[in-house]
Design a protein around this motif. Structure first.
Motif, PDB file in Angstrom:
ATOM      1  N   PHE A  87       0.854  -1.183   0.000  1.00  0.00           N
ATOM      2  CA  PHE A  87       0.000   0.000   0.000  1.00  0.00           C
ATOM      3  C   PHE A  87       0.896   1.242   0.000  1.00  0.00           C
ATOM      4  CE2 PHE A  87      -2.785  -2.988   2.502  1.00  0.00           C
ATOM      5  CZ  PHE A  87      -3.739  -3.164   1.513  1.00  0.00           C
ATOM      6  N   GLY A  88       0.500   2.240  -0.775  1.00  0.00           N
ATOM      7  CA  GLY A  88       1.205   3.516  -0.784  1.00  0.00           C
ATOM      8  C   GLY A  88       0.271   4.634  -0.386  1.00  0.00           C
ATOM      9  N   ILE A  89       0.751   5.540   0.490  1.00  0.00           N
ATOM     10  CA  ILE A  89      -0.051   6.674   0.958  1.00  0.00           C
ATOM     11  C   ILE A  89       0.766   7.946   0.764  1.00  0.00           C
ATOM     12  CG2 ILE A  89      -1.362   7.659   2.871  1.00  0.00           C
ATOM     13  CD1 ILE A  89      -1.282   4.913   4.213  1.00  0.00           C
ATOM     14  N   ASP A  90       0.113   9.002   0.269  1.00  0.00           N
ATOM     15  CA  ASP A  90       0.826  10.264   0.092  1.00  0.00           C
ATOM     16  C   ASP A  90       0.778  11.103   1.371  1.00  0.00           C
ATOM     17  OD1 ASP A  90      -1.551  12.632  -0.760  1.00  0.00           O
ATOM     18  OD2 ASP A  90      -2.088  10.503  -0.779  1.00  0.00           O
ATOM     19  N   LEU A  91       1.934  11.619   1.739  1.00  0.00           N
ATOM     20  CA  LEU A  91       2.034  12.679   2.742  1.00  0.00           C
ATOM     21  C   LEU A  91       2.864  13.775   2.092  1.00  0.00           C
ATOM     22  CD1 LEU A  91       1.467  13.889   5.468  1.00  0.00           C
ATOM     23  CD2 LEU A  91       3.382  12.596   6.417  1.00  0.00           C
ATOM     24  N   HIS A  92       2.226  14.427   1.126  1.00  0.00           N
ATOM     25  CA  HIS A  92       2.934  15.429   0.331  1.00  0.00           C
ATOM     26  C   HIS A  92       2.887  16.776   1.041  1.00  0.00           C
ATOM     27  CE1 HIS A  92       4.873  16.931  -3.196  1.00  0.00           C
ATOM     28  NE2 HIS A  92       3.892  17.766  -3.486  1.00  0.00           N
ATOM     29  N   GLN A 110      -5.372  -4.050   9.727  1.00  0.00           N
ATOM     30  CA  GLN A 110      -6.171  -4.974   8.923  1.00  0.00           C
ATOM     31  C   GLN A 110      -5.316  -5.946   8.121  1.00  0.00           C
ATOM     32  OE1 GLN A 110      -8.246  -1.978   6.685  1.00  0.00           O
ATOM     33  NE2 GLN A 110     -10.061  -2.027   8.000  1.00  0.00           N
ATOM     34  N   HIS A 111      -4.149  -5.479   7.677  1.00  0.00           N
ATOM     35  CA  HIS A 111      -3.289  -6.291   6.815  1.00  0.00           C
ATOM     36  C   HIS A 111      -1.864  -6.251   7.375  1.00  0.00           C
ATOM     37  CE1 HIS A 111      -6.593  -6.049   3.862  1.00  0.00           C
ATOM     38  NE2 HIS A 111      -6.608  -4.736   4.103  1.00  0.00           N
ATOM     39  N   PRO A 112      -1.611  -6.913   8.486  1.00  0.00           N
ATOM     40  CA  PRO A 112      -0.315  -6.763   9.162  1.00  0.00           C
ATOM     41  C   PRO A 112       0.889  -7.195   8.342  1.00  0.00           C
ATOM     42  CG  PRO A 112      -1.614  -8.569  10.110  1.00  0.00           C
ATOM     43  CD  PRO A 112      -2.522  -7.820   9.206  1.00  0.00           C
ATOM     44  N   HIS A 113       0.693  -8.008   7.329  1.00  0.00           N
ATOM     45  CA  HIS A 113       1.828  -8.513   6.566  1.00  0.00           C
ATOM     46  C   HIS A 113       2.038  -7.782   5.239  1.00  0.00           C
ATOM     47  CE1 HIS A 113       2.072 -11.649   9.531  1.00  0.00           C
ATOM     48  NE2 HIS A 113       0.847 -12.067   9.243  1.00  0.00           N
ATOM     49  N   ILE A 114       1.201  -6.785   4.957  1.00  0.00           N
ATOM     50  CA  ILE A 114       1.358  -6.019   3.725  1.00  0.00           C
ATOM     51  C   ILE A 114       2.102  -4.721   4.037  1.00  0.00           C
ATOM     52  CG2 ILE A 114       0.172  -4.837   1.835  1.00  0.00           C
ATOM     53  CD1 ILE A 114      -2.092  -6.801   2.090  1.00  0.00           C
ATOM     54  N   PRO A 115       3.232  -4.442   3.353  1.00  0.00           N
ATOM     55  CA  PRO A 115       4.009  -3.229   3.646  1.00  0.00           C
ATOM     56  C   PRO A 115       3.223  -1.951   3.355  1.00  0.00           C
ATOM     57  CG  PRO A 115       5.260  -4.777   2.301  1.00  0.00           C
ATOM     58  CD  PRO A 115       3.856  -5.277   2.322  1.00  0.00           C
ATOM     59  N   VAL A 116       3.436  -0.942   4.204  1.00  0.00           N
ATOM     60  CA  VAL A 116       2.856   0.391   4.026  1.00  0.00           C
ATOM     61  C   VAL A 116       3.987   1.346   3.666  1.00  0.00           C
ATOM     62  CG1 VAL A 116       1.667   2.317   5.133  1.00  0.00           C
ATOM     63  CG2 VAL A 116       0.938  -0.039   5.594  1.00  0.00           C
ATOM     64  N   ILE A 117       3.838   2.020   2.532  1.00  0.00           N
ATOM     65  CA  ILE A 117       4.870   2.912   1.995  1.00  0.00           C
ATOM     66  C   ILE A 117       4.335   4.340   1.994  1.00  0.00           C
ATOM     67  CG2 ILE A 117       6.378   3.389   0.027  1.00  0.00           C
ATOM     68  CD1 ILE A 117       5.680   0.508  -0.968  1.00  0.00           C
ATOM     69  N   LEU A 118       5.143   5.279   2.481  1.00  0.00           N
ATOM     70  CA  LEU A 118       4.784   6.692   2.434  1.00  0.00           C
ATOM     71  C   LEU A 118       5.727   7.426   1.487  1.00  0.00           C
ATOM     72  CD1 LEU A 118       2.940   6.120   4.832  1.00  0.00           C
ATOM     73  CD2 LEU A 118       3.809   8.179   5.935  1.00  0.00           C
ATOM     74  N   GLY A 119       5.220   8.501   0.896  1.00  0.00           N
ATOM     75  CA  GLY A 119       6.046   9.345   0.041  1.00  0.00           C
ATOM     76  C   GLY A 119       5.487  10.744  -0.013  1.00  0.00           C
ATOM     77  N   GLY A 120       6.281  11.683  -0.514  1.00  0.00           N
ATOM     78  CA  GLY A 120       5.869  13.075  -0.604  1.00  0.00           C
ATOM     79  C   GLY A 120       6.845  13.989   0.116  1.00  0.00           C
ATOM     80  N   LEU A 121       6.696  15.295  -0.097  1.00  0.00           N
ATOM     81  CA  LEU A 121       7.637  16.249   0.488  1.00  0.00           C
ATOM     82  C   LEU A 121       7.592  16.236   2.015  1.00  0.00           C
ATOM     83  CD1 LEU A 121       7.361  19.375  -1.856  1.00  0.00           C
ATOM     84  CD2 LEU A 121       9.079  17.571  -1.856  1.00  0.00           C
ATOM     85  N   SER A 122       6.393  16.206   2.593  1.00  0.00           N
ATOM     86  CA  SER A 122       6.298  16.208   4.057  1.00  0.00           C
ATOM     87  C   SER A 122       6.800  14.893   4.641  1.00  0.00           C
ATOM     88  CB  SER A 122       4.859  16.475   4.501  1.00  0.00           C
ATOM     89  OG  SER A 122       4.471  17.794   4.159  1.00  0.00           O
ATOM     90  N   ALA A 123       6.517  13.782   3.968  1.00  0.00           N
ATOM     91  CA  ALA A 123       7.043  12.494   4.422  1.00  0.00           C
ATOM     92  C   ALA A 123       8.560  12.496   4.375  1.00  0.00           C
ATOM     93  CB  ALA A 123       6.494  11.365   3.552  1.00  0.00           C
ATOM     94  N   THR A 124       9.121  13.118   3.346  1.00  0.00           N
ATOM     95  CA  THR A 124      10.579  13.210   3.248  1.00  0.00           C
ATOM     96  C   THR A 124      11.150  14.035   4.383  1.00  0.00           C
ATOM     97  OG1 THR A 124      10.467  13.004   0.833  1.00  0.00           O
ATOM     98  CG2 THR A 124      12.480  13.939   1.759  1.00  0.00           C
ATOM     99  N   TYR A 125      10.538  15.178   4.648  1.00  0.00           N
ATOM    100  CA  TYR A 125      11.042  16.066   5.699  1.00  0.00           C
ATOM    101  C   TYR A 125      10.983  15.388   7.069  1.00  0.00           C
ATOM    102  CZ  TYR A 125      11.778  20.225   8.526  1.00  0.00           C
ATOM    103  OH  TYR A 125      12.283  21.134   9.431  1.00  0.00           O
ATOM    104  N   PHE A 126       9.889  14.705   7.371  1.00  0.00           N
ATOM    105  CA  PHE A 126       9.678  14.117   8.698  1.00  0.00           C
ATOM    106  C   PHE A 126       9.988  12.615   8.722  1.00  0.00           C
ATOM    107  CE2 PHE A 126       6.830  17.873   9.001  1.00  0.00           C
ATOM    108  CZ  PHE A 126       7.337  18.433  10.174  1.00  0.00           C
ATOM    109  N   ARG A 127      10.835  12.139   7.824  1.00  0.00           N
ATOM    110  CA  ARG A 127      11.061  10.701   7.712  1.00  0.00           C
ATOM    111  C   ARG A 127      11.598  10.087   9.010  1.00  0.00           C
ATOM    112  NH1 ARG A 127      14.637  13.452   4.431  1.00  0.00           N
ATOM    113  NH2 ARG A 127      16.891  13.097   4.647  1.00  0.00           N
TER     114      ARG A 127
END
Length: 583
Positions: A87-92, A110-127
């Motif tokens: 799953f990918g979620i934007d935190l731009h 709900q899906h403990p074995h499926i990776p959750v990926i974040l991306g975006g400028l704010s995700a980068t800043y607060f990584r």
């Protein structure tokens, strides 16, 4: 059944917006989406198209719009039924912090074995904070151009490892967080495609029209966009897309431009499917007059009937406006002087005077330009309440001079809800005359859940408190509404409704300020106001559709004749396409 490789989900700014009586205020009045920021980033389009071109299956789900359009839609039930490799979620932009983190936790539960990926400028800043405080997040893909890093991450997930070789990736290695660093920073955008026909094909494939709609009223008032670049040559003090912010957050020291020929091709492709307006985002002149002239020559050969909207960070010259008018049949222009006061404007980062602005307006009004949107802002350095009202008075002077054409449309809005992380003001608030009230990601998430938009503002200035910012915003908007009505830009009934919305909004802010209990009556009023625009009417932002909204026959023909996409020479590799400054 084949499992989708990646599902990209766009959450609302506040996940529980239906239940929580949070008064959003005028934080989205001058953009097409509502205060829930349900418009997903155009990066979803380029990511989906790029990965699909490389043999992966990608689905986009505008979860915010699904929740907004249908009160019976249950987001938790819907996400429980999803199945994907990741799953990918934007935190731009930062206003999505609550929606993003709530959705990430829900998906992981709900899906403990499926990776959750974040991306975006704010995700980068607060990584760092994301990986330290939110175990529901498995990966953060950093930087402004994540198409290739995301492809490599998906390949690594398929093979079961090798995350250390993926550029721009922050990931978990057991209990340890590993930051691979931002080394993927392409020097141009010729490897991406702003191909909206891809969205149409995926819409049919996944049978999910609402999930792919860009924002709430897009079907009625569609606008599509292409980007000239990523990065910026300008350094506006509070902007997360400024040169300072891109340099510190994404290690980008210069903008990456899309070639002007490909940009013109993008516009022509869109025009083949729809008569909707097309926004050219990013000042063409940033790359120089030769770049801009090459684009105009390319676009003039294609005879595009759609209205094209161009934004300029500096008033364009007479020569360029004339060249633009010779090349484009229908065009609009956006300019953001921010303030009438040269000291305020310069401190914010705009280096031009009113004489230059008015000279450009004079040429634009006399040209084939259909409309000129002029944006002013509240909450700037050296700006007082009096200065804001003087800016509105200046709008009146401009309307007196240019208003007879019916082309000039001034607007005013607050710098809200947040000063962007990575900007000069966020990094050195005291130097810029600001006091930041929230600094961490957690701080901003709590701020988004505050009852009032005034309490949500993450700053005050030496010249204006948050009370002053709210009062200047509403007072300035009321005067501007009267000016626009007087010059025939909006009808009297619309002006009356907007002023009524402003009065009701003031009352809500005052009640919440006094700590009044949010009973059912007040909660209902907050939810009603959140569906309205308090500074201007959304129709003021609507551009004209030329001909048919959608050329369905061409679209169906394209679907029937479409073939699996092939890789081409514009697809970058990890060698030879990375900015030398990063290497």
């Amino acid at each position: 059944m084949t499992i989708t490789d990646l599902i990209l989900l766009h959450p609302p700014s506040i996940f529980r917006f239906r239940e929580l009586p949070c008064f959003q205020g005028p934080i989205s009045d001058v953009i097409p989406s509502t205060s829930l920021f349900e418009g997903y980033p155009i990066g979803f389009l380029t990511l989906s198209e790029y990965l699909t071109r490389h043999g992966m299956s990608v689905r986009i789900v505008n979860l915010a719009l699904k929740m907004l359009r249908d009160t019976r839609f249950e987001a938790e039930h819907f996400t429980a039924g999803l199945s994907a490799q990741a799953f990918g979620i934007d935190l731009h932009w930062l206003p999505h912090v609550d929606g993003c983190l709530t959705l990430a936790a829900q998906l992981k539960r709900q899906h403990p074995h499926i990776p959750v990926i974040l991306g975006g400028l704010s995700a980068t800043y607060f990584r760092d904070e994301l990986m330290q405080d939110y175990p529901c997040i498995d990966f953060v893909v950093c930087g402004d151009s994540t198409e290739e890093p995301l492809r490599l991450l998906m390949e690594a997930l398929r093979s079961g490892g090798g995350f250390g070789k993926v550029p721009n990736l922050v990931w978990r290695d057991g209990d340890r967080v590993v930051d691979n660093g931002i080394s993927w920073c392409p020097e141009n955008l010729d490897h991406v495609r702003f191909d909206y026909s891809h969205i149409f094909r995926m819409l049919v494939k996944y049978r999910d029209p609402v999930g792919y709609l860009p924002y709430a009223n897009w079907l009625e008032h569609p606008v599509l966009a292409v980007f000239t670049c990523r990065g910026c040559l300008h350094d506006c003090s509070a902007c997360g897309g400024s040169t300072s912010a891109f340099s510190s957050t994404c290690t980008r020291t210069r903008p990456a431009f899309r070639s002007p020929e490909l940009l013109a091709e993008d516009v022509a492709t869109i025009a083949g499917y729809t008569g909707a307006p097309i926004m050219i985002i990013g000042d063409l002149l940033q790359a120089g007059e030769e770049y801009a002239d090459t684009f105009l020559r390319a676009i003039s050969r294609r005879n595009i009937p759609n209205e094209l909207a161009f934004e300029f960070f500096h008033p364009p010259s007479r020569r360029f406006v004339e060249r633009l008018a010779d090349s484009v049949e229908n065009f609009n222009v956006e300019l953001s002087p921010e303030s009438h006061d040269l000291r305020v404007r310069s401190a914010f980062g705009k280096q031009f005077d009113n004489r230059e602005l008015e000279a450009a307006l004079d040429v634009l009004v006399a040209s084939r330009c259909k409309r000129i949107d002029l944006f002013f802002m509240v909450g700037l350095p050296f700006q007082s309440y009096t200065s804001v009202m003087e800016s509105v008075a200046y709008c009146g002077e401009l309307l007196d001079r240019f208003g007879r054409s019916g082309k000039l449309l001034p607007m005013i809005a607050p710098l809200a809800p947040f000063v962007d992380p990575g900007s000069r003001t966020f990094e050195n608030p005291e130097k810029m005359g600001y006091r930041l009230l929230y600094r961490t990601l957690g701080d901003h998430r709590r701020a988004m859940l505050m009852p009032s938009w005034k309490q949500r503002l993450n700053y005050e200035t030496e010249w204006m408190s948050r009370d002053d910012i709210v009062n200047a915003t509403y007072d300035g908007a009321e005067v501007l509404v009267d000016l626009k009505q007087r010059h025939g830009l909006i009808p009297a009934e619309d002006a009356r409704q907007i002023k009524d919305h402003i009065a009701r909004a003031r009352t809500v802010v005052e009640l919440l300020d006094r700590g009044c209990t949010v009973d059912q009556e007040l909660a209902s009023e907050i939810h009603r106001l959140n569906r309205l625009d308090s500074l201007c009417g959304k129709h003021e932002l609507d551009w004209r559709v030329t001909g048919k909204r959608y050329h369905l026959f061409r679209f169906i023909t394209s679907l029937l004749s479409s073939r699996p996409p092939r890789l081409d020479s514009r697809s970058p590799s990890l060698t030879g396409k990375t900015s030398p400054a990063v290497l």
